[in-house]
Each structure stands twice: as structure tokens, then as C-alpha cells.
Write an enzyme that holds these catalytic residues in place. Structure first.
Site, short mmCIF file in Angstrom:
data_model
loop_
_atom_site.label_atom_id
_atom_site.label_comp_id
_atom_site.label_asym_id
_atom_site.label_seq_id
_atom_site.Cartn_x
_atom_site.Cartn_y
_atom_site.Cartn_z
N HIS A 64 -3.64 -1.59 -5.75
CA HIS A 64 -3.91 -0.49 -4.82
C HIS A 64 -4.35 0.73 -5.63
CE1 HIS A 64 -3.62 1.64 -1.09
NE2 HIS A 64 -2.63 2.42 -1.48
N ILE A 110 0.84 -1.19 0.00
CA ILE A 110 0.00 0.00 0.00
C ILE A 110 0.88 1.25 0.00
CG2 ILE A 110 -1.86 -1.19 1.19
CD1 ILE A 110 -1.10 0.57 3.67
N CYS A 111 0.22 2.40 -0.12
CA CYS A 111 0.92 3.68 -0.15
C CYS A 111 1.85 3.80 1.05
CB CYS A 111 -0.07 4.83 -0.10
SG CYS A 111 -0.80 5.19 -1.68
N PRO A 112 2.99 4.37 0.91
CA PRO A 112 3.53 4.97 -0.30
C PRO A 112 4.44 4.02 -1.08
CG PRO A 112 4.94 5.51 1.54
CD PRO A 112 3.87 4.60 2.07
#
Lengths: 416, 74
Positions: free
Chosen positions: B36, B9-11
Site C-alpha cells: 500500500h 489499506i490505510c490506516p
């Protein structure tokens, strides 16, 4: 070449099948949410609008991929300020809405009376510590409390671990709260701008602060290089009525919303929640669960000092029964986000591949939970609902969040 | 160069995409495979800043293939 075309045809057929399945599931989730609302209405009718507003908020968060963690983090990591600008826009709308609502409750602020439900929180060293911890934790775990809640509904297993960590962190805070209260927080004032500035001055100062922040983040962004997005190709036929409807459906339910639309919608939702009863906050409910869990394993938290005089999230952690206002505004987020994820085909159980991500989620969650308890709110309660409450605490908390996020960025760069 | 960041997931997807673009330094395309959705908003600006064009293709539910081509090639 033909092989590739065949592949595309069969995969698009599979996609269509999944789409239908997810749409059906989304409708069932909506039906279930309505049933829950009907059951809740027997406890208290105000729970019904709060529940549906929380669902709308969850839907909005999911659709606009609104992530407070990334709003702060990506300023430092990539010089990207899209979501932060959306937040600022939403705060400007909410500030005006809150001011009108607070004026109805307290027409003469100069006497020192404050609106009861507004998120006006103590300003002091604990505000800074909580912001730093929260900012660091949310970057380490990859999402703040509201972000992790809507990602739970999207099927991110790492976010489930994070929320578990948040509950543990809040438990640790409850056990140590009285120390903080006696040493620090009891000396920290609640500073509500209208007391000295009146509503006009407080609203203008807040809007100017938002404008200054907007200019600052734009400057940060321009330092990393301006970019012009590529023109996107819109392939749907728009001429017919059906085509137009399909195009509207796509932009609401399939494509991600622009951050400003998300921010404005959330700003409107928090105002409506406040008009029904209280501004939005999601940590009060999690704190309640932490307290239940500790009581169940025979280490109940002590009686928390001072909280009954402070509004915001944690002040309601002692409400009993399942269906409380904090339940409605927190748990309601989940079906809303789930519906958004299903209609847009973004629901999927996603397991982090690397074990260190689980550790990051858990540890980040614990640090964030402790910070949220100490700050009496998270990026929602102590920030997004607190700036429009015209509380000075929100600005100190936000600056500390940015500091914590900066430290978090240094940590994740090393972890890799 | 192909980058499979499913599950991340981010980042991280964006961080790894930027690292990859810097590593190949415009000599070849970078293909990012992700599940994502926020990446669809975060990777394109970084592609442009690093001198790449982007193409997004939906390949699953939810899964996307983002092809980053060095400008001037293609």
C-alpha cells in the site's frame, strides 16, 4: 551475502520486466481513453474537455495519494495534517477561480440571483446528518467516494465493494428522499455568501476561514509531536540531459507527489471544469446508476421533490443516456488513476485478507452513500467544489464530516 | 519483529506499525511489509515520533519493506 546479492539481481530483473509491461499497458489505457473521448464528442463536444479533466484529476489523486478520508481521519488518529493542508491550499486557489467565474455569470449578487451550476446546497439539520454519516462511513470503509473510485482503478478489491455499498446507500436515500424533503430540506435555505457580503467580502471570509483551519490543524499536529523528515538520498545522476529527463520523469510518474502539489493541481482542475460547465462532483453519476438499478429490479425511486431547484451533484441524476456530463467527470477518473498506477508500478489486485474488511467496506459504503445522497454531494461535490462556490453549506458539511470521522476512528480502533 | 500487512489499506498498516513499535519498546527493529503505497508517506512520521529511524526498500511491484530501527541502536 552473495546469496542476497543474487536475489537482488534477479528481483530487479523481474521488476524491470514488470515495469515495461505496466508502461505498455498505461499507453494502451491512454489510447482507449482517447477513443472513448472521440466517441463521446459525437454526443456533445463539451464532454471531451470534462473527460480529460477528470482523467487529470484521477491521475493527480493517484499520484499524490490524495485521500479525503485520511485527511479528516488522521487528524484524530495520528495528529497528521499533511493532506488536510493540501486540501486547504487547493481550496484557496479554487475559491479565487470560482469567484471570477461566478462574477461573470452573476455580476450583481445582491439581487438574490445565484450562479446556476455552483454547488450551493441547503443549510440545515440534513447537512449535519449527511456529514456525520459520510464521515463515519468513509473512515469505516477506508476511503471516501472519490478515494474509493481511484483505488478501484489501482486494483483494490475492497474499494469495489465500497463503491457497491455507496450505490446501495444512494438507492436507499432515493427511496426516502421525499420524506427528508418534506420534513427538513424544504425548510433549509441555500445561503450564498456573496448575496449579503458581495464577492470581495465572501472571498475574504472564505480565505480567512481556510487560514483559521490551517492554523487549527497545525496546532493539532504540533500537539502530537513535531517530526523532521529524514533527508532522502537522490541517487540519480542529474548532470546529463538524459539524467535530468529521467529525474523529471521519476518525480512526476514514479514518486508520490507532495500533498500541497496535489491539492493545488486539483484546485486548478475544479476551476477549469467549472469554466467548461460545472464544478467537479462524483456522486451524481453513482446516484444515476442506483436509480437505473432500482428501476431494473422493479422498485423505481419516486419522483424526487425539490432537486431541480438545487445545483450540485444529485440535481443531474435524472439525465438520460450513457454519455452525460456526470459520466465524463466521474468515470474519467478511472483511466486517469489507472495510468498513474501503471506508470508508478503501483497497480496490483489486492484482496483484503480478513473477511471483516469486506464487511467494513460494504457497510461503510452504504452509510457513506446514504450520507452523500442526503448531502447532495460527497467530499468533492459538497465540500471541495462547494467551499469555492462560496456556499455556507460546505463549512457545516465539513465540520460534520470531521465529527463523523472522529466517531469512525473510535469504531475502527475497536474493530482492530 | 516482522509485520506483514499486505492487503491492508490505510490506516491499518500505520496503526499496526505504531502498535508494534510500542510493543517492542525500542528493544528491536520492526519490519513492515506492505503493498500500500500511502504507507510510505504515513509510517515514517510515526516512526520518528516514536523514536525510530526508517529505511524503505522496494522489494516488489508494488511491495515495500520498511525497516524501523530504534534510535541509538543500528
Amino acid at each position: 551475502m552473495t546469496e542476497k546479492t543474487d536475489n537482488n539481481v534477479s528481483s530487479s530483473r523481474i521488476l524491470q520486466g514488470i515495469t515495461r509491461l505496466q508502461n505498455v499497458a498505461a499507453v494502451w489505457v491512454l489510447i482507449a481513453a482517447v477513443i472513448v473521448a472521440i466517441i463521446m464528442s459525437k454526443t456533445e463536444t463539451a464532454l471531451v474537455p470534462l473527460w480529460f479533466l477528470a482523467m487529470a484529476a484521477g491521475f493527480t489523486l493517484q499520484r499524490s495519494r490524495f485521500c479525503f478520508a485520511s485527511a479528516f481521519r488522521d487528524l484524530f488518529l495520528f495528529g497528521n495534517s499533511q493532506i488536510m493542508k493540501g486540501i486547504l491550499f487547493g481550496l484557496a486557489i479554487a475559491t479565487i477561480g470560482f469567484a471570477i467565474n461566478m462574477f461573470k455569470q452573476v455580476p450583481f449578487p445582491a439581487f438574490g440571483v445565484m450562479p446556476q451550476e455552483a454547488n450551493i446546497l441547503p443549510v440545515g439539520p440534513s447537512t449535519i446528518v449527511s456529514g456525520l454519516m459520510f464521515g463515519f462511513g468513509m473512515v469505516l470503509s477506508g476511503g471516501c467516494v472519490s478515494g474509493s473510485l481511484y483505488r478501484m482503478a489501482e486494483g483494490y478489491v475492497g474499494s469495489w465493494v465500497t463503491i457497491g455499498g455507496v450505490i446501495i446507500g444512494m438507492g436507499l436515500l432515493s427511496q426516502t428522499w421525499n420524506w427528508w424533503w418534506n420534513a427538513v430540506i424544504s425548510e433549509s435555505p441555500l445561503i450564498w455568501m456573496p448575496t449579503s457580503l458581495g464577492y470581495g467580502g465572501a472571498v475574504i471570509l472564505t480565505l480567512l476561514g481556510l487560514l483559521a483551519t490551517f492554523l487549527f490543524v497545525t496546532w493539532l499536529e504540533s500537539r502530537s509531536g513535531i517530526y523532521i523528515p529524514q533527508a532522502t538520498k537522490e541517487t540519480l545522476p542529474n548532470e546529463t540531459f538524459d539524467g535530468k529527463l529521467a529525474s523529471i520523469w521519476r518525480s512526476v510518474f514514479i514518486k508520490g507527489w507532495p500533498a500541497t502539489v496535489g491539492g493545488a493541481t486539483l484546485g486548478g482542475i475544479v476551476v477549469l471544469m467549472y469554466m467548461v460547465h460545472m464544478p467537479w462532483g462524483v456522486t451524481g453519476e453513482l446516484a444515476r446508476w442506483a436509480n437505473y438499478a432500482m428501476t431494473a429490479i422493479n422498485i423505481p425511486p419516486p419522483t424526487l421533490l425539490g432537486l431541480s431547484d438545487i445545483g450540485g451533484c444529485a440535481g443531474r441524476a435524472d439525465e438520460s443516456g450513457l454519455f452525460t456530463h456526470t459520466f465524463a467527470v466521474t468515470v474519467g477518473l478511472l483511466p486517469g488513476a489507472l495510468v498513474g498506477a501503471l506508470f508508478s508500478r503501483e497497480f496490483k489486485l489486492r484482496f483484503p485478507r480478513s473477511p471483516k474488511r469486506y464487511a467494513q467496506s460494504l457497510i461503510g459504503g452504504i452509510i457513506m452513500g446514504y450520507g452523500a445522497g442526503l448531502g447532495i454531494g460527497c467530499t468533492i461535490g459538497a465540500f471541495f467544489s462547494s467551499v469555492p462556490s462560496l456556499s455556507v453549506s460546505a463549512w457545516l458539511f465539513a465540520a460534520s464530516l470531521a465529527g463523523g470521522a472522529f466517531l469512525g476512528v473510535q469504531a475502527i480502533k475497536r474493530i482492530g | 519483529m516482522e509485520l506483514d500487512v499486505r492487503g491492508e489499506i490505510c490506516p491499518y498498516p500505520m496503526m499496526k506499525a505504531v502498535e508494534a513499535m510500542k510493543k517492542v519498546n525500542g528493544s528491536e527493529s520492526v519490519v513492515v511489509i506492505t503493498d500500500h503505497a500511502p504507507c510510505l508517506d504515513t509510517i515514517p512520521p510515526q516512526a520518528i515520533r516514536n523514536g525510530y529511524t526508517y529505511e524503505v526498500e522496494e522489494t516488489g511491484s508494488p511491495e515495500w519493506r520498511i525497516t524501523l530501527n530504534p534510535k541509538g541502536e543500528k
